[in-house]
Scaffold this motif. Structure first.
Motif, PDB file in Angstrom:
ATOM      1  N   CYS A   1       5.818  17.069  55.916  1.00  0.00           N
ATOM      2  CA  CYS A   1       4.956  15.952  55.561  1.00  0.00           C
ATOM      3  C   CYS A   1       3.564  16.468  55.180  1.00  0.00           C
ATOM      4  O   CYS A   1       3.118  17.527  55.643  1.00  0.00           O
ATOM      5  N   ASP A   2       2.893  15.663  54.363  1.00  0.00           N
ATOM      6  CA  ASP A   2       1.717  16.096  53.608  1.00  0.00           C
ATOM      7  C   ASP A   2       0.800  17.125  54.280  1.00  0.00           C
ATOM      8  O   ASP A   2       0.541  18.189  53.738  1.00  0.00           O
TER       9      ASP A   2
ATOM     10  N   ALA B   1       3.390  15.944  49.604  1.00  0.00           N
ATOM     11  CA  ALA B   1       4.273  16.883  50.287  1.00  0.00           C
ATOM     12  C   ALA B   1       4.968  17.803  49.281  1.00  0.00           C
ATOM     13  O   ALA B   1       4.990  19.025  49.455  1.00  0.00           O
TER      14      ALA B   1
ATOM     15  N   GLU C   1       2.656  11.131  58.036  1.00  0.00           N
ATOM     16  CA  GLU C   1       1.760  10.411  57.125  1.00  0.00           C
ATOM     17  C   GLU C   1       1.872   8.894  57.270  1.00  0.00           C
ATOM     18  O   GLU C   1       0.894   8.170  57.113  1.00  0.00           O
ATOM     19  N   THR C   2       3.078   8.417  57.567  1.00  0.00           N
ATOM     20  CA  THR C   2       3.298   6.979  57.495  1.00  0.00           C
ATOM     21  C   THR C   2       2.839   6.237  58.747  1.00  0.00           C
ATOM     22  O   THR C   2       2.641   5.026  58.692  1.00  0.00           O
TER      23      THR C   2
ATOM     24  N   HIS D   1      10.986  15.103  53.121  1.00  0.00           N
ATOM     25  CA  HIS D   1       9.707  14.473  52.800  1.00  0.00           C
ATOM     26  C   HIS D   1       9.840  13.672  51.509  1.00  0.00           C
ATOM     27  O   HIS D   1      10.891  13.702  50.846  1.00  0.00           O
ATOM     28  N   CYS D   2       8.785  12.956  51.133  1.00  0.00           N
ATOM     29  CA  CYS D   2       8.818  12.111  49.936  1.00  0.00           C
ATOM     30  C   CYS D   2       9.337  12.907  48.741  1.00  0.00           C
ATOM     31  O   CYS D   2       8.960  14.068  48.549  1.00  0.00           O
TER      32      CYS D   2
ATOM     33  N   CYS E   1       9.455  12.813  58.297  1.00  0.00           N
ATOM     34  CA  CYS E   1       9.688  13.786  57.212  1.00  0.00           C
ATOM     35  C   CYS E   1       9.998  15.177  57.766  1.00  0.00           C
ATOM     36  O   CYS E   1      10.528  16.024  57.055  1.00  0.00           O
TER      37      CYS E   1
END
Ligand code: FES
Length: 575
Positions: free
Chosen positions: A123-124, A202, A87-88, A195-196, A55
């Protein structure tokens, strides 16, 4: 020499003798001309870039735009890496390392000759981690988040990263989707940098940074690949130099008024429950009083305006084209729901958003016609099962389960649950309350996003799509379901959650903000006498430091010795 040579970096680059020579000479090995040491503001660019954090993988390019802006405004930009948290991939959870990023970035900002910083995150955990660091150092700072991915596209429909994963998994288990279709969908979901693009953590934290006044208007919503993201990054470089010249610091921006704005904005956008923990941690660094209950009290009169997944229909790209976060904040401001707090622009947030247009009322609703009515945001629950509090995202829950009484089915880890969740003989029905514990900050460790365990296969096959789940862990901002989260104290800290037994009755009453274990005090005391704390997860290293010092969820899960600020003074020379 610039007129103002009193900046902090002068202690390094303006020094005479051996030390000053060392500071300048080795920097010149990079080919900088001597004029960069003339007393101009030195701006650090903290880049959480890594190929292991997809991300954030484009943040190097974003940093180049920031540098342009810093040079343009007469500053001296210096990019440095800060821990990238993807995160992933990270196990057991990226959250285990948020405080490590915050600690690393804080020390790097303080120990180096910087007058201000630009924080590049995505990312988060990278957004709260860098904000926590900037709060503790309190050097002038502006954030640039990396922006969301373009909308996912699968067979002619939009699919949201994260949110679609949960649905695809359920469809796979229920036989509505094949393994091959799932593999194809993987490539359709995440199809650009960024990011998502749901309103996951995020996007939520990017919005929180903007609502707190720490990033420029529209920064949260430009897609990662949009040219305007890079334009905004260049502008942020200019702004950072200006912040140093004005001596406008995070402590003057992230005030109580700004946190109230962030909480209300989070309610209006249907943001992630993770914002609760991260905002508590950031506030703790600044000494801003922010009790957990404020997230409920301040948000109760705020309707959800944004029709975005996971609670709604659209994605971040649509949000951007509809007018972005300023259009949401303008709605709040016009209804007396936004404090006029100063921002990195040097102006109040009210002035920043006063003329923000909305181009699509289907995506960004008006207060008069909200997506969900006021009082449907994050609720804070109390009761004998959560004396320190717990949270539930009402907009992601099933309305018929918000008042529910059921028998507990208890598991000491998600793995224990998944070992039997496909068993057709599992003693479970739609009224059962699934309790999954030892997932808190100390327990897992790191408080992972495992609380929304998938439903038992037996129920999925019968068409049941939701049931009450209770956990001391977190839930991904991209997820949905009637899940009570962040139960405090956690089971590993000896909270009452550790004492629940399968078959106990539990009552969830969200309208009354209650979470009750229907077991008498005497019986609970007897169970407590038998309870043994779990063995430590680690005898050394970060995990040991973390588990020995992490605070509970209702205090932001920061480390106890990192709460507060150390400032930016370093009096001793290195040579
Ligand atoms: Fe990085 Fe969702 S995985 S933002």
């Amino acid at each position: 020499m610039t007129a103002n040579s009193a900046f902090r970096s002068r202690q390094w680059f303006g020094a005479t003798g051996r030390s000053g020579m060392a500071h300048r000479s080795w920097m010149r090995s990079q080919g900088f001309t001597p004029e960069v040491f003339d007393g101009r503001p030195v701006i650090g660019i903290a880049t959480t870039w890594s190929e292991l954090a997809p991300c954030n993988v484009h943040l190097h390019r974003v940093a180049e735009s920031v540098k342009r802006g810093v040079w343009q405004e007469g500053g001296f930009p210096l990019e440095f890496p800060a821990m990238a948290l993807g995160e992933t991939l990270l196990r057991p959870t990226a959250m285990l390392y948020r405080n490590l990023l915050a600690m690393e970035a804080e020390e790097l900002m303080r120990a180096n000759p910087l007058d201000g910083v630009v924080l590049l995150s995505g990312c988060d955990k990278t957004t709260p981690g860098l904000l926590m660091a900037a709060a503790s150092v309190d050097l002038p700072a502006v954030m640039v988040t990396g922006g969301p991915m373009l909308n996912g596209k699968y067979r002619g429909t939009d699919v949201g990263s994260g949110t679609a994963v949960w649905r695809f998994e359920e469809d796979l288990v229920a036989g509505r989707m094949t393994q091959e279709e799932c593999a194809f969908a993987e490539g359709c979901m995440a199809r650009s940098n960024g990011h998502c693009m749901t309103m996951g953590t995020a996007s939520t934290m990017a919005s929180m940074a903007e609502a707190l006044g720490m990033q420029l208007p529209y920064s949260a919503t430009w897609p990662a690949v949009d040219a305007r993201r890079y334009e905004t990054a260049q502008r942020a470089g200019q702004v950072a130099v200006g912040l140093v010249r004005q001596d406008l610091r995070p402590s003057a921006i992230m005030t109580r008024a700004a946190f109230e704005n962030a909480i209300r904005v989070n309610a209006a956008i249907g943001g992630s429950t993770n914002a609760v923990i991260h905002l508590l941690a950031i506030a703790g660094r600044l000494g801003v009083p922010l009790p957990l209950d404020d997230f409920d009290v301040l948000a109760r009169d705020v309707p959800t305006l944004l029709n975005l997944q996971p609670s709604g229909e659209y994605l971040m790209e649509d949000f951007c084209y509809a007018g972005g976060l300023p259009a949401v904040m303008r709605e709040l401001a016009e209804h007396g729901l936004l404090n006029d707090a100063i921002t990195v622009t040097g102006s109040g947030i009210g002035a920043n958003v006063a003329d923000a247009p909305c181009w699509n009322r289907e995506v960004i609703r008006a207060v008069a016609e909200p997506f969900q009515p006021a009082g449907t945001g994050t609720a804070v629950l109390r009761g004998n099962l959560a004396p320190g509090g717990a949270v539930i995202k009402q907009s992601a829950s099933s309305p018929h389960l918000l008042k529910h009484r059921g028998r507990a089915l208890v598991f000491d880890s998600p793995a224990d649950y998944y070992a039997v969740s496909n068993d057709p003989g599992l003693d479970v029905d739609e009224d059962t309350v699934l309790v999954v514990r030892y997932c808190g900050p100390r327990g897992y460790p790191g408080m992972p996003e495992v609380s929304n365990v998938a439903l038992p296969r037996k129920l999925l096959l019968r068409g049941v799509r939701d049931m009450v789940r209770i956990c001391d862990g977190r839930m991904s901002g991209t997820a949905y379901g009637t899940v009570v989260l962040h139960v405090a104290p956690e089971a590993a800290a000896g909270g009452p959650l550790a004492l629940v037994r399968t078959g106990d009755w539990i009552t969830l009453d969200v309208p009354a903000r209650m979470l009750t274990l229907e077991v008498g005090d005497e019986e609970l005391a007897a169970r407590r006498a038998q309870w043994q704390p779990p063995a430590p997860h680690a005898s050394r290293g970060w995990t040991r430091l973390y588990t020995e010092h992490v605070l509970q969820a209702d205090e932001g899960a920061d480390l106890d010795f990192l709460v507060g600020a150390s400032g930016h003074e370093v009096s001793r020379e290195s040579h």
